[in-house]
Design a protein around this motif. Structure first.
Motif, short mmCIF file in Angstrom:
data_model
loop_
_atom_site.label_atom_id
_atom_site.label_comp_id
_atom_site.label_asym_id
_atom_site.label_seq_id
_atom_site.Cartn_x
_atom_site.Cartn_y
_atom_site.Cartn_z
N LEU A 43 -3.77 -7.81 0.10
CA LEU A 43 -3.42 -6.28 0.45
C LEU A 43 -2.93 -5.72 -0.96
N ALA A 44 -2.24 -6.71 -1.86
CA ALA A 44 -1.37 -6.20 -2.97
C ALA A 44 -2.77 -5.69 -3.99
N ALA A 45 -3.74 -6.56 -3.90
CA ALA A 45 -4.84 -6.06 -4.96
C ALA A 45 -5.45 -4.77 -4.66
N GLU A 46 -5.60 -4.62 -3.50
CA GLU A 46 -6.16 -3.42 -2.75
C GLU A 46 -5.03 -2.16 -3.18
N LEU A 47 -3.91 -2.20 -2.93
CA LEU A 47 -2.98 -1.22 -3.33
C LEU A 47 -2.86 -1.09 -4.78
N ALA A 48 -2.80 -2.08 -5.52
CA ALA A 48 -2.85 -1.82 -7.09
C ALA A 48 -4.13 -1.03 -7.34
N PHE A 95 0.15 8.44 -10.35
CA PHE A 95 1.00 7.18 -10.36
C PHE A 95 0.33 6.24 -11.51
N ALA A 96 1.15 5.21 -11.67
CA ALA A 96 0.61 4.50 -12.84
C ALA A 96 1.23 3.05 -12.52
N LEU A 97 0.53 1.79 -12.77
CA LEU A 97 1.12 0.67 -12.64
C LEU A 97 2.10 0.52 -13.67
N ALA A 98 3.25 -0.13 -13.52
CA ALA A 98 4.47 -0.28 -14.56
C ALA A 98 4.16 -1.56 -15.15
N ALA A 99 3.71 -2.64 -14.44
CA ALA A 99 3.38 -4.14 -14.72
C ALA A 99 2.08 -4.50 -14.09
N PRO A 100 1.54 -5.76 -14.80
CA PRO A 100 0.26 -6.13 -14.08
C PRO A 100 0.48 -6.48 -12.64
N PRO A 101 -0.23 -6.22 -11.60
CA PRO A 101 0.19 -6.75 -10.37
C PRO A 101 0.01 -8.20 -10.42
N SER A 102 1.29 -8.87 -9.69
CA SER A 102 1.31 -10.44 -9.66
C SER A 102 1.24 -10.92 -8.21
N LEU A 103 0.18 -11.54 -7.58
CA LEU A 103 0.18 -12.12 -6.45
C LEU A 103 0.37 -10.86 -5.44
N ALA A 104 1.53 -10.81 -4.66
CA ALA A 104 1.52 -10.03 -3.74
C ALA A 104 2.75 -8.85 -4.24
N LEU A 105 2.99 -8.69 -5.18
CA LEU A 105 4.01 -7.77 -5.83
C LEU A 105 3.42 -6.74 -6.61
N VAL A 106 3.47 -5.39 -6.52
CA VAL A 106 2.95 -4.31 -7.14
C VAL A 106 4.08 -3.45 -7.81
N CYS A 107 3.88 -3.50 -9.02
CA CYS A 107 5.04 -2.44 -9.55
C CYS A 107 4.60 -1.16 -10.01
N LEU A 108 4.94 0.09 -9.74
CA LEU A 108 4.38 1.15 -10.18
C LEU A 108 5.37 2.27 -10.35
N ARG A 109 5.10 3.15 -10.97
CA ARG A 109 5.82 4.36 -11.25
C ARG A 109 5.06 5.58 -11.28
N ALA A 110 5.82 6.92 -11.01
CA ALA A 110 5.29 8.23 -11.19
C ALA A 110 4.95 8.53 -12.52
N ALA A 124 -2.61 -2.08 8.02
CA ALA A 124 -2.33 -0.81 8.44
C ALA A 124 -0.73 -0.28 7.82
N HIS A 125 -0.18 -1.33 7.58
CA HIS A 125 1.39 -1.00 7.08
C HIS A 125 1.13 -0.51 5.65
N VAL A 126 0.34 -1.27 5.07
CA VAL A 126 0.29 -1.07 3.69
C VAL A 126 -0.53 0.25 3.41
N VAL A 127 -1.76 0.59 4.20
CA VAL A 127 -2.38 1.90 4.24
C VAL A 127 -1.13 3.06 4.54
N ASP A 128 -0.31 2.80 5.63
CA ASP A 128 0.68 3.71 6.01
C ASP A 128 1.68 3.98 4.59
N LEU A 129 2.06 2.97 4.04
CA LEU A 129 2.85 2.97 2.92
C LEU A 129 2.48 3.62 1.68
N TRP A 130 1.06 3.57 1.41
CA TRP A 130 0.41 4.38 0.28
C TRP A 130 0.48 5.75 0.68
N GLU A 131 -0.04 6.07 1.97
CA GLU A 131 0.02 7.48 2.44
C GLU A 131 1.27 8.14 2.09
#
Ligand SMILES: *Cc1c(COP(=O)(O)O)cnc(C)c1O
Length: 480
Positions: A382-387, A396-411, A461-468
């Protein structure tokens, strides 16, 4: 008798289990974060404690009225803050068993099963994670369940101090001790240094590899050599696998290769990420750990086990007792003196200890290693999909390379000076919706939104909702 009659317990126990089941069922309908001002909870409660019994109904009434509305729902499927604190219902069953037995497992002799089940589980978990057999009791090392990774790192440091100076138990520290970390290392290491009496001057913050947040082995080598030249003692280095901020990974193997010739204790902090090694395709998270002296990973973050259950392995079975054992007469017993048993009180700071292994055991019986792998794998996917979505989204931009299930992003506003305010506004907007909870960090001084996927109930579904919601918030922020 002050206690419940077992028949009455049966009845009330069912009511409590029903309460928990209903709470968990209803979680998706609740806002993740409470909306209360400081002091609200205290204002709901009478100042006088109950002089006469009110019974379970009164207690549950207070919990519904004053506790639940002021609770951050860590088990909510939209909880993506900090790191997860999985408290699966499987693990709660084990916790009830542990409380039911009600033993103190400080010595083998104070309840042999509490010690030996933990030994068997930790040996088994070491194998399941692909850790070096040298970390198992069978291999001359051993594992122990600590209350937290913070405690694990503290006792690792105490063992390292003892190994570095056998006189340490007599004379304490002498001011020459040095401990190596990075700017991304968890604050529990700085706290361990303080608790151990070393003072902040003992902490050496090693530079990262260029363009990354990971510890530079050559900078570590230079720091250790400079310290030795100055008459100081390199006691411990802590490489992290999966830093708390961004999930960065220090090069454990290279760090250990630098440290070992100097006798420096290598303690791997994999509190969040280490459990991913259950999956063969993610086993790189324990790469190089075979060169370490100790390794910690939390079952109570991502691994479905209710707090507290931090798994610590050491390569030398005598290391922690050598540093920590103190035996007053009232703890003497023939089993301990036989040398044939492990007394876990010598592996931790407190004397008393709970039978924590039961809740991890309950999880293993409940879902098996296969279920744990599926749990971890699902969140990583799911994290890879979100990234991927973040990468493809212009705002949006990734603020750091995604790591396992952690995605760091910024506007990404096109104006770096405006990105921080926009990122903060996006995070606040999403959190205000109540459907999700996000936390933040700084990466290179820039405001960064962290999405830590991993709650027990989180599904696609929760990650899709979060992304929206993130996209919707971003669109609002774009307007003047
Ligand atoms: C969460 C975390 C810790 C602290 O864990 P506790 O078990 O809460 O003490 C330490 N190190 C890292 C890398 C962490 O993510």
């Amino acid at each position: 008798m002050a206690d419940l009659d077992p028949d009455e317990f049966r009845k009330l126990g069912h009511a409590v289990v029903d309460w928990v089941a209903a709470y968990r069922e209803g979680l998706p309908e609740r806002p993740v974060r409470p909306d209360v001002a400081p002091g609200w909870v205290r204002a709901q409660l009478p100042t006088a404690l109950p002089e006469e019994p009110g019974g379970l109904a009164a207690l549950l009434g207070d919990v519904d009225r004053a506790v639940v509305p002021a609770t951050t729902h860590w088990q909510h499927p939209g909880f993506h803050g900090f790191f997860p604190a999985n408290a699966s219902l499987h693990s709660l069953l084990g916790d009830i068993l542990s409380g039911g037995l009600g033993v103190q497992g400080m010595l083998w002799s104070t309840s042999p099963a509490a010690t030996e089940v933990e030994q068997v589980l930790l040996d088994g978990m070491a194998a399941a994670l692909g850790l070096d057999p040298g970390f198992t009791f069978a291999g001359g090392g051993g594992g122990v369940i600590q209350d937290s990774a913070s405690s694990a790192s503290l006792v690792a440091l105490l063992a390292a101090l003892h190994r570095s100076s056998p006189g340490w138990r007599e004379t304490g520290v002498d001011g020459t001790e040095r401990v190596y970390v990075t700017a991304e290392t968890h604050s529990s290491l700085a706290k361990a240094v303080r608790v151990a009496g070393l003072g902040a001057r003992a902490l050496r913050v090693v530079d990262p590899l260029p363009g990354s947040l990971a510890m530079s082995p050559s900078a570590l080598a230079a720091a250790i050599e400079a310290d030795i030249t100055a008459g100081l003692r390199p006691v411990l280095v802590c490489p992290t696998v999966g830093t708390t901020g961004t999930g960065a990974v220090d090069p454990v193997r290279e760090v250990a290769e630098v440290a070992r010739p100097h006798g420096t204790w290598v303690h791997v902090d994999a509190a969040w990420a280490g459990v991913a090694a259950l999956c063969p395709e993610l086993r790189w998270v324990v790469d190089g750990a075979e060169l370490a002296d100790s390794f910690v990973t939390d079952a109570h973050k991502w691994l479905l086990t209710a707090f507290d259950a931090s798994l610590l392995w050491v390569r030398d079975v005598r290391a922690l007792p050598a540093a920590l054992s103190i035996t007053p007469e009232y703890l003497r017993n023939t089993a301990s003196e036989s040398g044939e048993v492990v007394d876990y009180r010598d592996w931790q700071v407190p004397l008393g200890r709970r039978f924590r292994a039961l809740k991890l055991w309950a999880v293993l019986h409940g879902v098996g290693l296969s279920g744990l792998r599926e749990h971890v794998r699902g969140h990583v996917a799911l994290a890879a999909e979100l990234a991927g979505w973040v990468r493809a989204e212009p705002g949006f931009a990734l603020a750091a390379p995604p790591s396992l299930a952690l995605v760091c992003l910024r506007a990404d506003t096109g104006d770096p000076a405006a990105d921080d305010a926009a990122s903060r506004a996006v995070l606040e907007h999403v959190n205000a919706s109540g459907a999700a909870l996000l936390t933040h960090t700084l990466v290179d001084g820039r405001y960064t939104i962290r999405v830590a996927i991993g709650s027990v109930a989180t599904e696609r579904a929760h990650v899709v909702d979060l992304w929206e919601r993130l996209r919707g918030a971003r669109a609002l922020v774009r307007q003047p």
